[in-house]
Write an enzyme that holds these catalytic residues in place. Structure first.
Site, PDB file in Angstrom:
ATOM      1  N   HIS A 102       0.838  -1.202   0.000  1.00  0.00           N
ATOM      2  CA  HIS A 102       0.000   0.000   0.000  1.00  0.00           C
ATOM      3  C   HIS A 102       0.870   1.248   0.000  1.00  0.00           C
ATOM      4  O   HIS A 102       1.938   1.288   0.605  1.00  0.00           O
ATOM      5  CB  HIS A 102      -0.977   0.012   1.182  1.00  0.00           C
ATOM      6  CG  HIS A 102      -0.350   0.020   2.549  1.00  0.00           C
ATOM      7  ND1 HIS A 102       0.003   1.168   3.215  1.00  0.00           N
ATOM      8  CD2 HIS A 102      -0.047  -0.995   3.403  1.00  0.00           C
ATOM      9  CE1 HIS A 102       0.502   0.872   4.407  1.00  0.00           C
ATOM     10  NE2 HIS A 102       0.496  -0.438   4.548  1.00  0.00           N
ATOM     11  N   ASP A 149      -0.544   4.324   0.789  1.00  0.00           N
ATOM     12  CA  ASP A 149      -1.075   5.307   1.744  1.00  0.00           C
ATOM     13  C   ASP A 149      -0.402   5.139   3.104  1.00  0.00           C
ATOM     14  O   ASP A 149       0.152   4.075   3.429  1.00  0.00           O
ATOM     15  CB  ASP A 149      -2.588   5.191   1.872  1.00  0.00           C
ATOM     16  CG  ASP A 149      -3.055   3.826   2.377  1.00  0.00           C
ATOM     17  OD1 ASP A 149      -2.413   2.810   2.033  1.00  0.00           O
ATOM     18  OD2 ASP A 149      -4.069   3.767   3.116  1.00  0.00           O
ATOM     19  N   ASP A 189       6.239   1.521   7.188  1.00  0.00           N
ATOM     20  CA  ASP A 189       4.881   1.034   6.896  1.00  0.00           C
ATOM     21  C   ASP A 189       4.223   1.880   5.814  1.00  0.00           C
ATOM     22  O   ASP A 189       3.510   2.807   6.118  1.00  0.00           O
ATOM     23  CB  ASP A 189       4.058   1.081   8.178  1.00  0.00           C
ATOM     24  CG  ASP A 189       2.700   0.434   8.038  1.00  0.00           C
ATOM     25  OD1 ASP A 189       2.483  -0.285   7.046  1.00  0.00           O
ATOM     26  OD2 ASP A 189       1.847   0.647   8.922  1.00  0.00           O
ATOM     27  N   GLU A 210      -5.393   1.176   2.457  1.00  0.00           N
ATOM     28  CA  GLU A 210      -5.143   0.107   3.434  1.00  0.00           C
ATOM     29  C   GLU A 210      -5.245   0.628   4.859  1.00  0.00           C
ATOM     30  O   GLU A 210      -5.778  -0.037   5.737  1.00  0.00           O
ATOM     31  CB  GLU A 210      -3.765  -0.518   3.202  1.00  0.00           C
ATOM     32  CG  GLU A 210      -3.550  -1.848   3.922  1.00  0.00           C
ATOM     33  CD  GLU A 210      -3.041  -1.725   5.356  1.00  0.00           C
ATOM     34  OE1 GLU A 210      -3.055  -2.740   6.092  1.00  0.00           O
ATOM     35  OE2 GLU A 210      -2.615  -0.622   5.760  1.00  0.00           O
ATOM     36  N   GLU A 211      -4.740   1.829   5.069  1.00  0.00           N
ATOM     37  CA  GLU A 211      -4.703   2.386   6.424  1.00  0.00           C
ATOM     38  C   GLU A 211      -6.040   2.986   6.853  1.00  0.00           C
ATOM     39  O   GLU A 211      -6.247   3.243   8.032  1.00  0.00           O
ATOM     40  CB  GLU A 211      -3.618   3.463   6.522  1.00  0.00           C
ATOM     41  CG  GLU A 211      -2.193   2.971   6.293  1.00  0.00           C
ATOM     42  CD  GLU A 211      -1.655   2.137   7.449  1.00  0.00           C
ATOM     43  OE1 GLU A 211      -2.454   1.765   8.340  1.00  0.00           O
ATOM     44  OE2 GLU A 211      -0.451   1.856   7.453  1.00  0.00           O
ATOM     45  N   GLU A 249       4.129  -5.951   4.632  1.00  0.00           N
ATOM     46  CA  GLU A 249       3.918  -5.326   5.942  1.00  0.00           C
ATOM     47  C   GLU A 249       5.154  -5.497   6.826  1.00  0.00           C
ATOM     48  O   GLU A 249       5.817  -6.541   6.786  1.00  0.00           O
ATOM     49  CB  GLU A 249       2.704  -5.939   6.639  1.00  0.00           C
ATOM     50  CG  GLU A 249       1.366  -5.586   6.019  1.00  0.00           C
ATOM     51  CD  GLU A 249       0.987  -4.126   6.198  1.00  0.00           C
ATOM     52  OE1 GLU A 249       1.678  -3.394   6.937  1.00  0.00           O
ATOM     53  OE2 GLU A 249      -0.006  -3.705   5.579  1.00  0.00           O
ATOM     54  N   HIS A 303       3.463   3.789  12.778  1.00  0.00           N
ATOM     55  CA  HIS A 303       2.358   4.638  13.245  1.00  0.00           C
ATOM     56  C   HIS A 303       2.794   5.578  14.374  1.00  0.00           C
ATOM     57  O   HIS A 303       1.944   6.203  15.004  1.00  0.00           O
ATOM     58  CB  HIS A 303       1.159   3.801  13.699  1.00  0.00           C
ATOM     59  CG  HIS A 303       0.473   3.071  12.599  1.00  0.00           C
ATOM     60  ND1 HIS A 303      -0.856   2.718  12.652  1.00  0.00           N
ATOM     61  CD2 HIS A 303       0.916   2.605  11.403  1.00  0.00           C
ATOM     62  CE1 HIS A 303      -1.197   2.073  11.555  1.00  0.00           C
ATOM     63  NE2 HIS A 303      -0.129   1.995  10.774  1.00  0.00           N
TER      64      HIS A 303
END
Length: 381
Positions: A66, A68, A99, A133-134, A162, A348
């Site tokens: 991903h 995003d 990520d 995805e997020e 991931e 994150h």
């Protein structure tokens, strides 16, 4: 600057906060097309998806990622701007470094290297990217998988980038994920003055026994490498804020993380039956994030175990822990799915980062996986 580091920095500099792609996929598609891939841009709703393929026929190996990222949070809390990639003391900092823009960049570099070395390779090598995805994960891989099902697109193996490693690159191999089911429970009562409880119906009191039974329930003892199913209450709200008013309504948010012994319809049925036994007047809204998936022992796990062991210096832990990933939408198509990526310690978080040394190794790790899967033993690594 090394190609993989430069490409990762270019991606980080694009503020692709979910569901925005900010030009990441166009950049990557340009490189893949130059390498001989056929690229299809799938704009679904407000989401960008990219499907790039090289070769034809089976087996079909998909590299899933991903573009995003989650919001940065307060920019002033970061040591440097989250979308201005910086290298300090051998570490690359920026939102998405781990990520998963580093993995996405490594996928592309590995794919370029593989098709250059094996232009007539057996089977199909594909790259699937999404910008959803997020966030809600509605118009991303979930929708693409529906499209694939309609087309009859088969997928044999899927490697998701991931960030799975815990301390050393390659020390953990994700071989499955638990399912996720969320519920929003609203229990109806009758509002009133606390001095006159006989004229009201307190939904907190009414729901207490049911919630106690629900949270105390032992769902199972786990399944193979999966931990036991777990239900957690994440939010409870009722009342006006005054201490002399019996609330008229109670809202409870909860989530289940469950193993393959269960599915969403079965869990919904069990919980509804429990609430009905307690005679509550309620509404219950469900959100199914995805069913569990598990890749049993076979070619994909064996090859991944060998390659990761060589990179990490020891056999990887094979785990089904963590949250969810987009592989949950690919597995129901009949694909075996694993997750392999960099260390996840900072994902994150403020000052998200990835080791430059690990980032430089990542394309080789993915290329080795591709070669051993698609060249039937004629791998160079």
């Amino acid at each position: 600057m090394n190609d993989i580091v430069a490409l990762t920095c270019d991606l980080i500099a694009r503020p692709s906060v979910t569901p925005e792609d900010a030009g990441c996929q166009a950049l990557l598609a340009g490189r893949l097309q130059q390498a001989g891939f056929t690229c299809e841009h799938l704009r679904l709703g407000e989401v960008d998806n990219l499907w790039a393929t090289h070769g034809q026929g089976a087996p079909v190996l998909v590299l899933l990622g991903h573009t995003d990222v989650v919001p940065s949070g307060p920019v002033e809390a970061w040591t440097s701007d989250p979308f201005d990639p910086q290298i300090r003391d051998g570490v690359l900092y920026g939102r998405g470094a781990a990520d998963m823009k580093g993995s996405v960049a490594a996928f592309v570099v590995a794919a370029e290297q593989f098709v250059a070395a094996h232009p007539d390779h057996p089977g199909t090598l594909a790259v699937l990217l999404t910008s959803d995805e997020e966030g809600d994960a509605i118009d991303g891989v979930r929708r693409v998988a529906e499209l694939f099902r309609e087309r009859g697109q088969k997928i044999d193996w899927c490697i998701t980038g991931e960030p799975s490693s815990t301390a050393v690159l390659g020390d953990l191999l994700r071989v499955g994920r638990r399912g996720s089911l969320s519920g929003t429970l609203t229990v109806q009562g009758v509002q009133g003055h606390v001095a006159y409880p006989h004229k009201a119906r307190n939904p907190i009191h009414l729901a207490a026994a049911a919630l106690s039974e629900l949270t105390a329930r032992h769902w199972d003892d786990g399944f193979e490498s999966f931990p036991p199913t777990s239900l957690q209450v994440s939010n409870i709200h009722a009342g006006t804020g005054a201490n002399n008013v019996i609330p008229g309504e109670l809202q409870v948010l909860f989530n289940l993380r469950y193993n393959p012994l269960w599915n969403a319809p079965k869990l919904e049925q069990e919980i509804t039956a429990l609430l009905d036994r307690h005679g509550l007047e309620y509404r219950l809204k469900w959100h199914r994030s995805g069913e569990p998936f598990y890749t049993p022992e076979g070619t994909l796990r064996r090859v991944a175990r060998e390659v990761l062991g060589e990179f990490a210096g020891a056999a990887p832990e094979e785990s089904t822990g963590g949250g969810t990933s987009d592989a949950r939408f690919i597995a129901p198509l009949g694909a075996q799915c694993i997750e392999v990526g960099p260390v996840n310690a900072s994902i994150h978080q403020v000052d998200e980062n990835v080791s430059v040394a690990d980032l430089e190794k990542l394309p080789e790790l993915y290329r080795c996986l591709i070669e051993r899967l698609l060249t039937e033993g004629r791998a160079d690594c």
